[in-house]
Write a protein that holds these residues in place. Structure first.
Motif, PDB file in Angstrom:
ATOM      1  N   UNK A 174      -7.770 -45.325 -20.150  1.00  0.00           N
ATOM      2  CA  UNK A 174      -7.604 -44.376 -21.258  1.00  0.00           C
ATOM      3  C   UNK A 174      -6.392 -43.473 -20.998  1.00  0.00           C
ATOM      4  N   UNK A 175      -6.355 -42.909 -19.793  1.00  0.00           N
ATOM      5  CA  UNK A 175      -5.256 -42.026 -19.443  1.00  0.00           C
ATOM      6  C   UNK A 175      -3.924 -42.776 -19.447  1.00  0.00           C
ATOM      7  N   UNK A 176      -3.951 -43.953 -18.866  1.00  0.00           N
ATOM      8  CA  UNK A 176      -2.722 -44.739 -18.754  1.00  0.00           C
ATOM      9  C   UNK A 176      -2.159 -45.107 -20.117  1.00  0.00           C
ATOM     10  N   UNK A 177      -3.063 -45.455 -21.031  1.00  0.00           N
ATOM     11  CA  UNK A 177      -2.584 -45.821 -22.363  1.00  0.00           C
ATOM     12  C   UNK A 177      -1.884 -44.648 -23.033  1.00  0.00           C
ATOM     13  N   UNK A 178      -2.395 -43.450 -22.830  1.00  0.00           N
ATOM     14  CA  UNK A 178      -1.728 -42.261 -23.374  1.00  0.00           C
ATOM     15  C   UNK A 178      -0.356 -42.065 -22.735  1.00  0.00           C
ATOM     16  N   UNK A 179      -0.303 -42.315 -21.426  1.00  0.00           N
ATOM     17  CA  UNK A 179       0.976 -42.130 -20.729  1.00  0.00           C
ATOM     18  C   UNK A 179       1.985 -43.193 -21.160  1.00  0.00           C
TER      19      UNK A 179
END
Ligand SMILES: Nc1ncnc2c1ncn2[C@@H]1O[C@H](COP(=O)(O)OP(=O)(O)OP(=O)(O)O)[C@@H](O)[C@H]1O
Ligand SMILES: [Mg+2]
Length: 544
Positions: A174-179
């Protein structure tokens, strides 16, 4: 029950006439015997030969029968004693039994009394042996069951470990996709805007490619993290399969040749992409493992198949007749014999070393395929490779074929409201939409977005909202917007971790979902489709 017979008996008596009387009685009963005239001689014979029973006089010079018994049993605990006693002894009957004698005989005794004692001992010994046999069997069962429980516990721990990894992976993804979203979007925008001879073009392309690889990696990680309900959508299997195999290639040894053959254009299925990826990856991983030693060839094929009503072999597996999409995975690995094939879909069945496989791969595949109303078959033989065929029911409706052309003039000045609490993701979306010619209003707070929309509902042609936001989620926002202006087209933007279910999204009037990280192409297609078609029923589409 087997009958027990005493084989070798020793008679110990210092009285020669009594000694020979007992000896001859035993001989007539068919027993093999030896005699000793005192305790020392008896102990010596016991150390030289094996005996089942000692019949000993109690009163003997230097060492009596009880002392002999105690010394002998210290060395041979299973040796039985019958003590022959007279009326005037130092020991009572209870002393004799307490000292460990199996029985006693009061002198003078008859042959019948002796026979009765021996038969009783034989009966008791027979029962004891039978009991011991049962006890040994029971002990073996307990040991086996304990081992089974141990391994079940190990499997449970493994499953719990996988669940924990899944939760972790979900959070990371989830975090990576935002980044990744701004990295991917801005590098694409910069590449689009860079002049043909710009010296940075090559570097920009590397950034775009690396971001795509990172996105693929996240999607791979997500195969572990499928903790939510399946999210079915229309999938074009041909390109999707190629994409999966592209990702898989890096984990397959170079000694294995991989071929992907798409032999059909009717490749649309209604399925959860994460589950389809799991099906393909689990089968291909097994194939790669089967060819690990000497290399080989892996072929993945997609073709049409029709299961005819009369096709009993496949129908026996419980599928309906009709059109199917057939996914075949063939390898030239070591194959399997029938005893293994019979169990491959059993959860936790594995032939791998501890720690190398949980035995869940094919059971997960089976569960997913069965859930879709499909089936799976396997053909294999030792040393002859293995072929798995997965039959998935064809989707009734197909995707619109119309190709999308993305150009900077597509926007035609329409105004779009974009809501995302992550500033960089928001900037990425704005960058892409503006580069496509749209006017964009960007807001990081869903509450403020709602106020803005309330003030100017007719100015905005489309709303693109993130799903997970503080105070008011994307779904709640969509619901409120629809109260103000029903039919407003809304695109939901989600990372994997926040995937919603179809029913929820449809109820709030969301017409399209876009997964993060989105590319310029994905966003352009989604926006154009929604603005062209208006607020059609919710069909989330998987496009790259
Ligand atoms: N292509 C194949 N060739 C040979 N044997 C296979 C093949 N596919 C599966 N098997 C056998 O079936 C067993 C079960 O496979 P499954 O994928 O369910 O579990 P696993 O591979 O052992 O463990 P996991 O997939 O959980 O890592 C394997 O251990 C292997 O013995
Ligand atoms: Mg496996």
């Amino acid at each position: 029950m087997d009958t027990y017979r005493l084989k070798h008996i020793m008679v110990v008596d210092d009285d020669p006439s009594h000694q020979s009387m007992v000896l001859s009685a035993l001989g007539r009963m068919g027993y093999e015997c030896e005699v000793a005239s005192n305790a020392f001689e008896a102990l010596e014979k016991l150390s030289e030969d094996s005996f089942d029973l000692v019949i000993s006089d109690i009163v003997m010079p230097e060492k009596d029968g009880i002392e002999l018994m105690k010394e002998a049993r210290a060395l041979l605990p299973d040796l039985d004693f019958i003590i022959m006693t007279g009326h005037s002894g130092d020991y009572s009957y209870s002393d004799i039994v307490a000292a460990g004698a199996r029985d006693y005989l009061m002198k003078p005794f008859t042959k019948a009394e002796l026979k009765a004692r021996l038969e009783r001992i034989e009966r008791e010994r027979g029962n004891e042996l039978e009991l011991r046999k049962h006890r040994d069997h029971l002990e073996k069962l307990v040991t086996k069951r304990t081992a089974e429980l141990d391994s079940a516990n190990k499997r449970l721990r493994q499953v719990q470990k996988l669940e924990a990894i899944g939760t972790l992976a979900k959070g990371i993804a989830h975090e990576f996709n935002n980044i990744l979203t701004p990295i991917m979007a801005f590098s694409e925008i910069m590449l689009e805007q860079a002049a043909e001879d710009d010296s940075f073009r090559e570097e920009l392309q590397i950034i775009v490619d690396s971001a795509c690889r990172a996105r693929d990696l996240v999607s791979q990680i997500m195969t572990f993290a499928r903790t939510e309900g399946a999210e079915r959508q229309i999938i074009r299997m041909g390109p999707f399969l190629k994409e999966i195999m592209k990702q898989a290639r890096s984990s397959i040894p170079a000694t294995i040749k991989v071929d992907v053959n798409i032999l059909t254009k009717k490749d649309v299925v209604m399925a959860d992409p994460v589950q389809i990826q799991q099906v393909v990856m689990n089968i291909c991983t097994n194939s790669a493992q089967a060819m690990q030693e000497g290399g080989g060839a892996l072929e993945v094929r997609l073709q049409d198949a029709v299961i005819m009503p009369e096709s009993m072999e496949i129908r026996a597996l419980g599928v309906k007749p009709g059109p199917y999409l057939k996914l075949t995975v063939s390898d030239t690995g070591h194959g399997m014999d029938q005893t293994i094939v019979d169990r491959i879909f059993d959860p936790f069945f594995t032939t791998r070393q501890p720690g190398e496989g949980s035995g869940l791969g094919l059971s997960v595949v089976y569960g997913i395929v069965a859930d879709y109303g499909g089936t799976i078959t396997v053909e294999t033989a030792p040393g002859r490779g293995t072929t798995f065929c997965v039959f998935l029911p064809g989707a009734e409706h197909e995707l619109a074929e119309e190709p999308f052309t993305v150009s900077s003039s597509s926007g035609t000045g329409k105004c779009i409201l974009v809501v995302d609490d992550d500033k960089l993701v928001l900037l990425a979306a704005v960058g892409i939409l503006e580069s496509l010619g749209y006017r964009v209003v960007a807001i990081t707070s869903s509450l403020e977005a709602l106020e803005l929309f309330r003030a100017t509902p007719d100015e905005l042609s489309l709303v693109i909202t993130d799903l997970t936001m503080p105070h008011m989620t994307g779904l709640e926002l969509a619901e409120e917007l629809h109260k103000i202006r029903p039919g407003t087209p809304i695109i939901l933007c989600t990372g994997y971790g926040g995937m919603t279910n179809r029913g929820d999204a449809a109820a709030t009037g969301i017409v399209e979902t876009v997964r993060k990280p989105f590319s310029r192409q994905t966003m352009a297609e989604a926006v154009q489709r929604v603005l062209r078609d208006g607020a059609t029923p919710f069909i989330p589409l998987m496009r790259k």
